[in-house]
Design a protein around this motif. Structure first.
Motif, short mmCIF file in Angstrom:
data_model
loop_
_atom_site.label_atom_id
_atom_site.label_comp_id
_atom_site.label_asym_id
_atom_site.label_seq_id
_atom_site.Cartn_x
_atom_site.Cartn_y
_atom_site.Cartn_z
N GLN A 31 0.82 -1.21 0.00
CA GLN A 31 0.00 0.00 0.00
C GLN A 31 0.86 1.26 0.00
O GLN A 31 0.58 2.22 -0.73
CB GLN A 31 -0.88 -0.02 1.25
CG GLN A 31 -1.85 1.12 1.36
CD GLN A 31 -2.61 1.04 2.67
OE1 GLN A 31 -2.15 1.49 3.69
NE2 GLN A 31 -3.80 0.46 2.61
N LEU B 59 2.68 1.65 -3.51
CA LEU B 59 1.83 2.04 -4.63
C LEU B 59 1.28 3.45 -4.45
O LEU B 59 1.15 4.20 -5.43
CB LEU B 59 0.73 1.01 -4.87
CG LEU B 59 -0.55 1.00 -4.02
CD1 LEU B 59 -1.64 1.92 -4.58
CD2 LEU B 59 -1.09 -0.40 -3.95
N SER C 296 2.86 6.19 -7.15
CA SER C 296 1.89 6.75 -8.11
C SER C 296 1.64 8.23 -7.85
O SER C 296 1.28 8.97 -8.77
CB SER C 296 0.57 5.96 -8.07
OG SER C 296 -0.12 6.19 -6.87
N ALA C 297 1.83 8.67 -6.63
CA ALA C 297 1.68 10.10 -6.35
C ALA C 297 2.86 10.90 -6.88
O ALA C 297 2.72 12.07 -7.23
CB ALA C 297 1.54 10.33 -4.84
N LEU D 217 7.49 16.70 -3.60
CA LEU D 217 6.69 15.48 -3.54
C LEU D 217 5.63 15.53 -2.44
O LEU D 217 4.83 14.61 -2.29
CB LEU D 217 7.58 14.26 -3.31
CG LEU D 217 8.68 14.02 -4.35
CD1 LEU D 217 9.48 12.77 -4.00
CD2 LEU D 217 8.11 13.90 -5.76
N GLU E 52 3.13 17.86 -1.72
CA GLU E 52 1.81 18.48 -1.90
C GLU E 52 0.69 17.46 -2.08
O GLU E 52 0.78 16.55 -2.89
CB GLU E 52 1.85 19.40 -3.13
CG GLU E 52 0.62 20.30 -3.20
CD GLU E 52 0.62 21.19 -4.44
OE1 GLU E 52 1.56 21.07 -5.26
OE2 GLU E 52 -0.33 21.97 -4.59
N ASP E 53 -0.35 17.67 -1.32
CA ASP E 53 -1.60 16.90 -1.50
C ASP E 53 -1.46 15.41 -1.25
O ASP E 53 -2.29 14.64 -1.73
CB ASP E 53 -2.15 17.10 -2.93
CG ASP E 53 -2.71 18.50 -3.14
OD1 ASP E 53 -2.95 19.20 -2.15
OD2 ASP E 53 -2.91 18.87 -4.31
N ARG F 267 -2.14 13.54 1.19
CA ARG F 267 -3.29 12.90 1.85
C ARG F 267 -4.41 12.58 0.85
O ARG F 267 -5.16 11.62 1.03
CB ARG F 267 -3.80 13.76 3.01
CG ARG F 267 -2.92 13.60 4.26
CD ARG F 267 -3.32 14.54 5.39
NE ARG F 267 -4.70 14.40 5.81
CZ ARG F 267 -5.15 13.46 6.67
NH1 ARG F 267 -4.30 12.60 7.20
NH2 ARG F 267 -6.42 13.42 7.00
N PHE F 268 -4.53 13.36 -0.21
CA PHE F 268 -5.51 13.01 -1.25
C PHE F 268 -5.18 11.63 -1.84
O PHE F 268 -6.07 10.81 -2.08
CB PHE F 268 -5.48 14.03 -2.40
CG PHE F 268 -6.13 15.35 -2.10
CD1 PHE F 268 -5.45 16.34 -1.40
CD2 PHE F 268 -7.41 15.63 -2.56
CE1 PHE F 268 -6.05 17.57 -1.14
CE2 PHE F 268 -8.01 16.85 -2.31
CZ PHE F 268 -7.33 17.84 -1.60
N HIS F 269 -3.91 11.40 -2.08
CA HIS F 269 -3.51 10.13 -2.68
C HIS F 269 -3.77 8.97 -1.72
O HIS F 269 -4.20 7.90 -2.12
CB HIS F 269 -2.04 10.18 -3.09
CG HIS F 269 -1.77 11.21 -4.14
ND1 HIS F 269 -1.86 10.95 -5.47
CD2 HIS F 269 -1.47 12.52 -4.04
CE1 HIS F 269 -1.59 12.05 -6.16
NE2 HIS F 269 -1.36 13.02 -5.31
N LYS G 210 -6.05 8.80 0.60
CA LYS G 210 -7.49 8.51 0.63
C LYS G 210 -7.90 7.79 -0.65
O LYS G 210 -8.66 6.81 -0.62
CB LYS G 210 -8.27 9.81 0.79
CG LYS G 210 -9.77 9.65 0.78
CD LYS G 210 -10.28 9.05 2.07
CE LYS G 210 -11.79 8.84 2.01
NZ LYS G 210 -12.32 8.32 3.27
N GLN G 211 -7.43 8.26 -1.79
CA GLN G 211 -7.83 7.68 -3.07
C GLN G 211 -7.43 6.21 -3.19
O GLN G 211 -8.14 5.42 -3.81
CB GLN G 211 -7.21 8.47 -4.22
CG GLN G 211 -7.70 8.03 -5.57
CD GLN G 211 -7.04 8.77 -6.71
OE1 GLN G 211 -5.89 8.57 -7.02
NE2 GLN G 211 -7.79 9.66 -7.33
N LYS G 212 -6.33 5.86 -2.60
CA LYS G 212 -5.86 4.48 -2.71
C LYS G 212 -6.39 3.61 -1.56
O LYS G 212 -5.93 2.47 -1.40
CB LYS G 212 -4.33 4.43 -2.73
CG LYS G 212 -3.68 5.23 -3.84
CD LYS G 212 -4.21 4.89 -5.22
CE LYS G 212 -3.42 5.60 -6.30
NZ LYS G 212 -4.22 5.92 -7.47
N GLY G 213 -7.30 4.11 -0.77
CA GLY G 213 -7.82 3.32 0.34
C GLY G 213 -6.80 3.14 1.45
O GLY G 213 -6.86 2.18 2.22
N MET H 229 -6.10 5.30 4.00
CA MET H 229 -6.29 6.19 5.14
C MET H 229 -7.30 5.52 6.08
O MET H 229 -8.49 5.45 5.78
CB MET H 229 -6.83 7.53 4.63
CG MET H 229 -6.69 8.66 5.61
SD MET H 229 -7.44 10.16 4.93
CE MET H 229 -6.01 10.95 4.20
#
Lengths: 341, 341, 341, 341
Positions: free
Chosen positions: D63, D66, D70-71, D218, D220-221, D223-225, D227-230, D232
């Protein structure tokens, strides 16, 4: 049966075919690194009046949209689009297939405005939601409406304030720029949007869209993305040759003016005959509201799309004209329509 | 400067351009639903001698590979490919961009065999690794070698035993099928592989590849995938018209034979002159090993790729011929080469 | 400050922590292949009364949704969801990041019905649009409403008729099944939906969701997908131990009943006090409409979300109860509220 | 039967379980925004001696890999990894599933060096191939070898010169940093790599990895990634509580030293007994080469993996020790082995 179904029924303007024939046996570099592509790009830059843009030639609209947008965004970033947006409805989830959500905004006339954008921003506040990053507009829109320079300036300002990218789908850009209501130039676009494309497929090319990347930060490595998405033709010169021909004597605009002229003719006559329209569309797509009986009679001689039911006895239809639309057929259509009244 | 760099330097066979011109103003349905596309598909089915295949026309090789392979696989399934495989090396990660790993197998001559496949299967045993599911081969391979019917039968048998799909990249299929060593027909392919494509771009079309899906379970909804990947031209008829022309009088094979003939001529003369080759390649790409000094002299008059260093003073070069290669230029090249000895 | 913000503020039920401690030094197989996980799965199958389901333990809701849905769909297939659906709004585009579009349907009470589904199907007619394939519902929904058996039967029937998959997000499934209005059992779910999950995170586990796959065709290779999405814990036994404990004496339902009981208490007292609710929600989330002044006073002592403005002086708030909610604090909240009237 | 199969057979260090119990009923913010997570992050920053890093707590190694990779990358960018790299072999194509190719480099001892990296760069020259952008290394590697400070400095220099990112998988970082041969500190890592993670799962936590992002661009944002990848957890505090406990008294390093000590004991005794090793591995995994008969006898009392055949009568096995490995069992294993000689 004559067709007003779309603007891609015929092949290419004969001058393009002639240019393809004349250059056919010249050996050229592959993948868009040939001289014709370079000449076409230089020519378009001159038309735009801006040397500081990157231009790439791709084959089709969906391909251009998915390649550009996926190249421009990070994985968590999303697109804001009118609910009628082509990428949202008619591209089989091409954008989502590259990993990005499109946020749909209900609009009346196909056009986004700054209020729409701000509403989306206001409702996307943290990392549990996607991050709106790119505003997608079409000019003309999917229902034929067009943006004014002032509208575009407002959107541009809003995007700058909120660190958003602005992307214009120009599948029918010729028609928008040649519309009687237009006050935008290619030069304006290059200063008001971050990327846009000049559609060839729907304005006289066999196929081909010229993507113009205006914002420096979006330019890097774009050819990698084209190749990865299968959007780089081995015989790239066939796009270069066509775009050079389209722009060298403004054939592109000449064809768009013809398409618009044919739509104007239809619109005027329909208006005179007392018909209303579903939406105000000054470009090459019009949506007159007709009695269902008349529609069904017309469909015996003409091909066009029934767009939507309006009431029990009336529907809006979509009539599309193009560079290849014959004035005779337009007049015949009007004549036939009058006979049905 | 005459180029032996590749087989897509020129445009299209004049008969294709003529057909495009002659049909130019016929109005056609969009997106491959026109009559020319249907006629081309029927014709190719007849050439294959099999009505139970689905055929789709796409624009380019990378596009065809990525659209087909991503449509055929579930997310955890992977591809087995020779280390020289085009999808593995020269498509900018197009397959991986759709989410799938390609498992690379070191091979000597560009060709996979059943032992390679079994070795991969043996080392992929549980859910902590990808699941090998599709075997990717090219015929001819990226280095010009070709498969025999017996080799393909063995691979097919292995795939059936292990529930693998077999996909053949046919970017240069014409050259393979017209090679002097070939014993395969289009009909054979339709029974021995699950899907393959008949390359047009590298054999005389402006662009275009005809994907043939043989296995029933792979056919469903394929047009959705084409649209989603930007692989459906609005003016689909331009592919249909070209493929109809390519196959109606076997022009496709005639062109491939010409390309192979030109390669044979080069190969024979180089052999006679005492040169060795990097790999045995009976198709339209050859890889003679030449002294570096001669290479650099030839490059003053001819364009071609230096492929790889072989020793301190020799390199292999790649010479590619095509439907458009002129015999005069081949003879001149040989003459010039002889003068340098 | 006591919090009614959510149902995941505390840790786990002490019995789960105790079980983790007691088994701590037992050596177990990794990745969910341990005996505790097997025992938990057997136990849940027994509770469902159905041995023909596959059960997998994952860590969180978003992870479960994205792993399952991406495993179940082909690239062009899309999801139908209520506009309030968790996957649509609060998972940062997790589903789109796996390549799939979610089609949003406006609903009033968070619940989809067959009419919604049919409307989507009617508007998705060809390959230029995504293919709706999976219906996503939550029980309870994101706004606390629940499905009846009859409603679910109707949806199931509609899905069967149209070859759609039905997936139920059960992040708070315990609360739904223990609601006073519920007439569904776990057994019913296994016959009425194709896959669902039993949420542990929001009902007393440290983390953990038990995905139940009912339809045979969705079962194959699921562990590959889990591993690929990073959804397979090395120490899988910590999920097995928790789920075994949750279900061995129906602790899971006991905790859900407590959560619902606390919500019922709040709902009853608020109703008695004359307040209205934004939506009818018989589960552990309620949305009373309160005067803004009272809300701001309550926020000094209690944490909860302000949900939405209702009029100039009133807003709906969200109050969530859980297995850990203390009755004393509920009573104190009610008392404090009454004092503010 | 005692297991040396891996370092995640047991649960967590009792102090972590105790801390989870003691804080169990404290209400905390969700999704890693609780005070324990903040305290853990501050503590780790202090251990690193660098406040200018971002730290995020995730659940597992695949996890973390990836989500981070990917981020960090654009779609056309690829990863360079040793052929034994965990992401390349044992994560079911998790990275490719996010769209990125991993370029495999054959190495002898699991370690990449600058020559490997340059060779990849030299062979990736244009947009027809992916663009190598991120170097993936593990410390220790998947086969137990470790990097020295000098080696890492060389790689860092090479990455800087070629504009590459350097990412270190630290699933067993504790063991690497506590190895007898180690000369690296957490502080060194923060200056020499762009991101790395401190593995908890394999060193005494129930689960949990602390990702440290060192390079500003590297951050920025991120936490969005997640959450998006499940990636969090709703109850993020359970990661915070564990990492705080792991680092507050250096329990993390104490456990790693124990694991290494047990491996040292095995290694020393096996060496004394005259056995060779497949690879030099100074961390908690060793790969002694044993006669097959002895292996099969040992497997009656001990669990471990047979790694690879070495010759007709010998194989290498993998023995893994951990924070929980009992010295008694190690001594018994050695005794049993000696009896078999």
């Amino acid at each position: 049966m004559y067709s007003f179904k779309n603007d891609y029924s015929e092949g290419a303007h004969p001058r393009l075919l002639k240019a393809l024939s004349e250059t056919n046996f010249e050996q050229a570099e592959g993948y868009g690194e040939d001289l014709y592509t370079q000449k076409a790009i230089e020519l378009i830059k001159r038309k735009i009046g801006n040397d500081n843009v990157d231009i790439h030639l791709l084959s089709g609209g969906t391909q251009t949209n998915l390649t550009a947008i996926s190249a421009f965004l990070r994985p968590h970033e999303a697109i804001i689009s009118a609910s009628t947006g082509h990428i949202l409805v008619h591209e089989t989830g091409a954008i989502e297939a590259t990993g990005h959500k499109i946020i749909s905004v209900e609009v009346k006339d196909g056009k986004l405005d700054t209020l729409h954008i701000k509403t989306v921003l206001d409702s996307h506040t943290d990392e549990h939601m996607v991050k709106p990053k790119l505003v997608y507009i079409s000019n003309p829109t999917e229902i034929g409406s067009t943006y004014t320079k002032e509208e575009l300036k407002q959107i541009n300002k809003c995007c700058q304030e909120h660190n958003l990218l602005l992307y214009m789908d120009g599948a029918r850009l010729g028609s928008a720029l040649c519309s009687s209501e237009n006050d935008l130039t290619l030069s304006d676009l290059a200063t008001l949007v971050d990327a846009f494309y000049i559609g060839g497929t729907k304005n006289g090319a066999l196929m081909g869209e010229a993507l113009v990347i205006c914002r420096d930060s979006l330019k890097e490595d774009f050819r990698f993305h084209m190749k990865q998405k299968g959007a780089m033709l081995a015989k790239g010169k066939i796009l270069g040759i066509q775009f050079f021909e389209l722009f060298k004597d403004d054939l592109y605009f000449e064809m768009a003016r013809h398409a618009n002229g044919m739509a104007d003719l239809l619109r005027d006559e329909l208006t005179k005959a007392g018909f209303k329209f579903l939406v105000h569309s000054p470009s090459n797509q019009i949506f007159p509201i007709l009695p269902d009986q008349i529609i069904s009679d017309l469909l015996k001689k003409y091909a066009f799309y029934e767009w939507t039911k309006v009431d029990a006895n009336h529907s809006a239809v979509r009539l599309v004209t193009s560079w290849a639309t014959k004035e005779d057929e337009v007049l015949a259509f009007i004549e036939d329509l009058k006979c049905l009244l």
